[in-house]
Design an enzyme around this catalytic site. Sequence first.
Site, short mmCIF file in Angstrom:
data_model
loop_
_atom_site.label_atom_id
_atom_site.label_comp_id
_atom_site.label_asym_id
_atom_site.label_seq_id
_atom_site.Cartn_x
_atom_site.Cartn_y
_atom_site.Cartn_z
N GLY A 36 0.83 -1.05 -0.23
CA GLY A 36 0.16 -0.20 0.50
C GLY A 36 0.87 1.49 -0.45
N ARG A 56 -7.98 -2.11 -1.53
CA ARG A 56 -7.71 -1.62 -0.93
C ARG A 56 -7.80 -0.08 -1.44
NH1 ARG A 56 -2.03 -1.92 2.71
NH2 ARG A 56 -3.37 -0.44 4.14
N SER A 110 -4.20 9.61 7.28
CA SER A 110 -3.34 8.31 6.40
C SER A 110 -2.44 9.01 6.52
CB SER A 110 -4.20 7.69 5.70
OG SER A 110 -3.31 7.14 5.06
N ASP A 130 -1.05 0.52 13.51
CA ASP A 130 0.00 -1.31 13.19
C ASP A 130 0.39 -2.36 14.27
OD1 ASP A 130 0.01 -0.33 10.45
OD2 ASP A 130 2.07 0.26 10.10
N LYS A 181 -6.89 -2.25 5.92
CA LYS A 181 -5.63 -2.75 5.81
C LYS A 181 -5.25 -3.35 5.14
CE LYS A 181 -4.30 0.41 8.59
NZ LYS A 181 -3.20 1.88 7.73
C1 S3P Z 1 2.41 4.42 6.76
C2 S3P Z 1 1.43 4.51 7.16
C3 S3P Z 1 0.25 3.27 7.32
C4 S3P Z 1 0.34 2.71 7.60
C5 S3P Z 1 1.12 1.47 7.10
C6 S3P Z 1 2.93 2.85 6.85
C7 S3P Z 1 3.32 4.19 5.82
O1 S3P Z 1 -0.78 3.00 6.46
O2 S3P Z 1 -0.77 1.45 8.16
O3 S3P Z 1 1.25 0.16 7.35
O4 S3P Z 1 4.48 3.86 5.87
O5 S3P Z 1 2.62 5.96 5.48
P1 S3P Z 1 -2.28 4.76 6.50
O6 S3P Z 1 -1.74 5.73 5.51
O7 S3P Z 1 -3.15 4.03 5.48
O8 S3P Z 1 -2.80 4.52 7.59
#
Ligand code: S3P
Length: 435
Positions: free
Chosen positions: A93, A121, A166, A313, A340
Site C-alpha cells: 500500500g 484497498r 493516513s 500497525d 489494511k
Molecule cells: C504507512 C502508513 C500507515 C501504516 C502503514 C505504513 C506509511 O498506513 O499503516 O503500514 O509508511 O506511510 P495509512 O497511511 O493507510 O494509515
Amino acid sequence: MKKLTTTIRRGLHGQLHVPGDKSISHRSIIFGAISSGVTEVNNFLPSEDCLTTIQAFRDMGVVIERSSDHVRVHGTPNGLKLPRHPLNMGNSGTTTRLLLGLLSGQQFTTELFGDASLSRRPMRRVTEPLSQAGARFQVGEKGTLPITVFGQRNLKTLNYRLPVASAQVKSALILAALQTCGESTIIEKLQTRDHTERMLRAFGGEIYQHGRTIQVMGKPQLTGQNVTVPGDMSSAAFFLTAAALLPGSEVTLKNVGLNPTRTGFLDVLKRMGASVDVLNEKKQVEPSGDLRVRHAHLKAIHLSQEEIPSVIDELPLVALLATQAKGTTTITGAEELRVKETDRIAVVAEELTKLGARIEELPDGLIIHGQTALNPQMSDRVDTHGDHRIGMMLAVAALLCDNSLYLENEAAINISYPGFFDDLKQLCEEGTAER
Ligand code: S3P
C-alpha cells in the site's frame, strides 16, 4: 504451514537488532530517486514490500545497487523514465499510494497493479485530492487497483483537508506538491507518522508544520544523502509483547526508531502496566534508542481515536495483550483497520477467538475481555489470511499456548520481516538455555 513454538516456560531473554523501519526504507528509495547525486542507505529493510519499491524505480530507469541491507540509489532529478510494462505493486500500500502522488506529475502514462489483497484497498482517498490539482487517473468503479496514471507536467498547488488520518495519503500529496510551482497546504485529520516530512527536510526540501497544517514548497533542489534506517518499532512490537506477556522475560531491542509519531505502542504498554525502559536515546533526523522490556502483570485500558495513528500497525498486538490483562479493554476510532492488508478488526477477532479469547467486534474497533487462557479450541490451525502482522501476532499468541498450533499462509510474514521466526527462536532459546 508452519508449526509454531508453544509452551515457553522461562520467557524470552537476550538482545536483538530488529530490521530497518519499513516506512523509512520505502521513502529512502523514493527521495534518493528524485534527488541529485547518490543516496546511500544503511540498514535498509530487504523485505518484499520494500523490494517492490526498489523494483518499481528500477523499472523507471533509476539505477539502484543493493547488497543485503545496504542500498545505493543514483538519483534522476530530471524525471523518471517511462517503464516498459505496468508497475507491479505486489502487496504494498505504501509503494502504491506514494507512487500515485509522484507519478501524477511525471511526463508519461503508466499503469499500477497489485496482488488480490492490495487490489481491494481504497485508492480514491489519493486520486481524488490529486485530481483537484489537475492530476488524471483511470480508476475502476470500486476505486481500487489497477489504476492508470496520466502524468501531467502542470499540476496545480494543493490546498486540501484530509478526511482520513493516513500518512500514505499525506505523503502522496506531498510528493505531488513537490512537482508544482508554489506553496501547497495540507491539513491532517489527526497527526500521522511524519517520516516523509523529516526526510524531505533532510534532503533539502522546504516543509513546515504548524499543528496539523503542513506547508510544502514546490520544485525544491533535493540532494542525495546518507540515510541510516533505525529498527522498525512495528517489528520490535512483537517481541515487546511477547516479553511483556511471558513470565521471567527480559529482552533488549537495540536501536529501535523512536519517532514520536510512532511510539504510541510504548505508551499503551506503559499504561497497561508493562515494564519498558528507553536507553541510549539518540536524537537525530529519526530518533532511536534501545528498549528494555520485562514481564509484568497487565491491566485493561481504553484507546480512542486521537491515539490510533501512532499505534495503528500495533493494534493486533494491543488486542493480544488485552486478552491477558485484568479487565475489559476497548479500542475505538480505529475504522482504518478495516482497510489494511486484511480487515484487521474482523481477522483479529476471528483468529484470537479460535484460541479462546473473548472479543467483540465494533464497527470501528474491538472490545476484549481480559485474562483468558489461550489455547487452540476446535482446531490446531490459525491463519495469517495473507497479512504479515496478523501472522506474527499469532506466532506471539502461540507462545502462551500449551498445545501445538500451526500457522497457515505463513509466507505473508516476508512482506515486512523475513527473519522473524529466526529472531523469535533466538530469544526463546536464550530463555530455555541454562541461565
Ligand atoms: C504507512 C502508513 C500507515 C501504516 C502503514 C505504513 C506509511 O498506513 O499503516 O503500514 O509508511 O506511510 P495509512 O497511511 O493507510 O494509515
